[in-house]
Write a protein that holds these residues in place. Sequence first.
Motif, PDB file in Angstrom:
ATOM      1  N   ALA A   1       1.079  -1.202   0.318  1.00 26.83           N
ATOM      2  CA  ALA A   1      -0.045  -0.011  -0.102  1.00 26.83           C
ATOM      3  C   ALA A   1       1.036   1.645  -0.297  1.00 26.83           C
ATOM      4  O   ALA A   1       0.459   1.967  -0.669  1.00 26.83           O
TER       5      ALA A   1
ATOM      6  N   TRP B   1       0.882   3.878  -2.793  1.00 30.15           N
ATOM      7  CA  TRP B   1       0.594   5.178  -2.253  1.00 30.15           C
ATOM      8  C   TRP B   1       1.283   6.330  -2.505  1.00 30.15           C
ATOM      9  O   TRP B   1       0.947   7.649  -3.403  1.00 30.15           O
TER      10      TRP B   1
ATOM     11  N   THR C   1       3.952   6.245  -6.535  1.00 28.10           N
ATOM     12  CA  THR C   1       3.629   5.342  -7.659  1.00 28.10           C
ATOM     13  C   THR C   1       4.482   6.161  -9.004  1.00 28.10           C
ATOM     14  O   THR C   1       4.627   4.952  -9.934  1.00 28.10           O
TER      15      THR C   1
END
Length: 91
Positions: free
Chosen positions: A82, A86, A89
């Motif tokens: 994650a 997040w 990217t």
Amino acid sequence: MHIPAIWLWVGVVIVVALLIGQFFRKPGQVAWVILRNIVLGCLFVFAVNWVGSYAHFHLPFNPLTALTAGFLGIPGVAALIALKLWIFTGN
């Protein structure tokens, strides 16, 4: 809600103190658990990189990611994924 940095450091100090206390109570058992978790963390990161190679996804392999994956297990690997998706990217 904003948590002051001092409270985060207090939490870190408490967790480290508890870990050190456990280590001195049962040094062999704690060392074995830490070693096992590090190895499992390495395997988790390698598994994510192996499966992620098909989707062009890569987690960096370093002591921090291995310890995070080993200490937190599957939720730690999910957190690393994650964070990678997040925050990083563009990479």
